[in-house]
Design an enzyme around this catalytic site. Sequence first.
Site, short mmCIF file in Angstrom:
data_model
loop_
_atom_site.label_atom_id
_atom_site.label_comp_id
_atom_site.label_asym_id
_atom_site.label_seq_id
_atom_site.Cartn_x
_atom_site.Cartn_y
_atom_site.Cartn_z
N ARG A 274 0.95 -1.10 -0.05
CA ARG A 274 0.09 0.02 -0.03
C ARG A 274 0.92 1.15 -0.02
O ARG A 274 0.63 2.19 0.52
CB ARG A 274 -0.90 0.22 1.13
CG ARG A 274 -2.09 -1.10 1.47
CD ARG A 274 -2.90 -1.24 0.45
NE ARG A 274 -4.01 -1.78 0.55
CZ ARG A 274 -4.00 -3.28 0.17
NH1 ARG A 274 -2.94 -3.87 -0.40
NH2 ARG A 274 -5.18 -3.85 0.46
N GLU B 191 -4.64 3.18 6.55
CA GLU B 191 -4.54 2.95 5.18
C GLU B 191 -5.16 4.12 4.51
O GLU B 191 -4.70 4.64 3.30
CB GLU B 191 -5.27 1.72 4.82
CG GLU B 191 -4.51 1.07 3.50
CD GLU B 191 -5.79 0.51 2.29
OE1 GLU B 191 -6.35 1.45 1.99
OE2 GLU B 191 -5.73 -0.44 2.27
N SER C 73 -10.60 -1.28 3.54
CA SER C 73 -9.80 -1.49 4.85
C SER C 73 -9.35 0.01 5.38
O SER C 73 -8.78 0.81 4.50
CB SER C 73 -8.43 -2.17 4.49
OG SER C 73 -8.91 -3.52 4.25
N1 EPU Z 1 -10.11 -11.33 10.32
C1 EPU Z 1 -10.79 -11.42 11.61
N2 EPU Z 1 -11.49 -10.72 11.73
C2 EPU Z 1 -11.94 -9.64 10.98
C3 EPU Z 1 -11.56 -9.66 9.91
C4 EPU Z 1 -10.42 -10.28 9.52
O1 EPU Z 1 -10.34 -12.31 12.30
O2 EPU Z 1 -13.07 -9.04 11.24
C5 EPU Z 1 -9.11 -12.13 10.07
C6 EPU Z 1 -9.58 -13.21 9.08
O3 EPU Z 1 -10.26 -14.34 9.40
C7 EPU Z 1 -8.24 -13.63 8.25
C8 EPU Z 1 -7.35 -12.36 8.37
O4 EPU Z 1 -7.71 -11.72 9.58
O5 EPU Z 1 -7.60 -14.75 8.93
C9 EPU Z 1 -7.36 -11.87 7.15
O6 EPU Z 1 -8.56 -11.36 6.86
P1 EPU Z 1 -8.96 -10.80 5.24
O7 EPU Z 1 -8.68 -12.10 4.40
O8 EPU Z 1 -10.47 -10.45 5.10
O9 EPU Z 1 -8.17 -9.73 4.85
P2 EPU Z 1 -7.38 -8.56 5.50
O10 EPU Z 1 -6.20 -8.58 5.88
O11 EPU Z 1 -8.30 -8.10 6.67
C10 EPU Z 1 -6.51 -7.45 3.35
C11 EPU Z 1 -6.60 -6.03 2.40
C12 EPU Z 1 -7.76 -6.13 1.99
C13 EPU Z 1 -7.89 -7.20 0.85
C14 EPU Z 1 -7.92 -8.56 1.61
C15 EPU Z 1 -7.76 -9.72 0.53
C16 EPU Z 1 -5.34 -4.43 3.76
C17 EPU Z 1 -5.19 -3.26 4.85
N3 EPU Z 1 -6.54 -5.06 3.73
O12 EPU Z 1 -7.65 -7.45 4.24
O13 EPU Z 1 -8.03 -4.80 1.03
O14 EPU Z 1 -9.33 -7.10 0.01
O15 EPU Z 1 -6.64 -8.65 2.46
O16 EPU Z 1 -6.43 -9.70 0.06
O17 EPU Z 1 -4.17 -4.86 3.26
C18 EPU Z 1 -8.40 -2.55 1.26
O18 EPU Z 1 -7.31 -2.23 0.88
O19 EPU Z 1 -9.12 -1.55 1.04
C19 EPU Z 1 -8.88 -4.01 1.24
C20 EPU Z 1 -10.17 -4.17 1.29
#
Ligand code: EPU
Length: 333
Positions: free
Chosen positions: A158, A329, A234
């Site tokens: 990012r 972010e 995010s």
């Molecule tokens: N998780 C939780 N609780 C929550 C949310 C997530 O326990 O409320 C856990 C999930 O179970 C999983 C881990 O956290 O084990 C990761 O969650 P997820 O796959 O939903 O992805 P994220 O890391 O929360 C990032 C990006 C997203 C992108 C997804 C998929 C960032 C800041 N965010 O989210 O990007 O869509 O991965 O690659 O890196 C964005 O930048 O606006 C965005 C949506």
Amino acid sequence: MKIENTFGIDVEARALFTYDSEEALREVLSIIHEQYADLPLLHIGCGSNLLFLSDYKGVVLKSNIQGINLKEETKDEVLVEVGSGEICDEFIAQAIQNGWFGMENLSLIPGQIGAAAVQNIGAYGVEVQDVIEEVKGISLKDGSEHLWKQNECGYGYRQSIFKEELWGKYAITRVTFRLSKHFEPKLQYGGLIKAVEQAGLSEQNLTAEQLRQVIIDIRKAKLPDPKEQGNAGSFFKNPIVSKEKAEQLLSQYPQMPHYNAENGIKLAAGWLIEQAGWKGKSLGPAAVHDRQALVLVNKGGASGHDIQRLCEAIKKDVYERFGINLEPEVNFI
Ligand code: EPU
């Protein structure tokens, strides 16, 4: 003049200009330098990664440069130049139809092509930097054109040169992508293989259209539609901590999601926020989304300050509980 933003915050700018070509941008810049010389200038995309804390006492610029131009083609690859005002997801859909692959995992991320290159958007194991060849921009100061090869863009998680030292200095006009003519699904991101199976699809014969649909379905299930509930995806970056810090936390929370990153161990901010008890909670008209704790939402009528207050409360609790400083972010304006 109202400024478009997906948080649905009611804000105005002193003036707003759009342009649909390099020449038009230069004309707009000369008007701005004549009539609004002492006002700050902000270049926006679709406002899907911005949090406005107040009206913007300056001039807002927005690209409407269209066009998808096939510059080079070999038997394996294409180089395609895309106008910065094109909608990123529409380009992805078009690319898949044309048999140009590599961006499927970025499906449904809101925003324009120019903003995608600034923000280095990423999802499900792919970042846009993986398919960018070069970026063209025009200096907001003197209208001169500049070209950055991918390795000059300072890309990281990012992160880019356009968000850091060049912030506010250039308008991105065109982005060239290097896409493959052979579809190779990237399914290594946690949960993706399972989602493919659950959709009744086979990993072996998966098509790009099918993968795009799987990604779209995951996003729709987790992320609120900004048209229904204001949000900017995010809100925080996933923090990257040292190996020692990660090990210390894992001894306390063995189930904590964690991933190897270039410069340490990446943790899931959404998980940290959920553990801190914030998932689905509100503070006034601002709330933490109930299906993805990394997303802050405007329940209706929230100001930028309401969202900021919630952001600070979450940061404080996550810091107290885990000793981790969450970094937004989203760009605060
Ligand atoms: N998780 C939780 N609780 C929550 C949310 C997530 O326990 O409320 C856990 C999930 O179970 C999983 C881990 O956290 O084990 C990761 O969650 P997820 O796959 O939903 O992805 P994220 O890391 O929360 C990032 C990006 C997203 C992108 C997804 C998929 C960032 C800041 N965010 O989210 O990007 O869509 O991965 O690659 O890196 C964005 O930048 O606006 C965005 C949506």
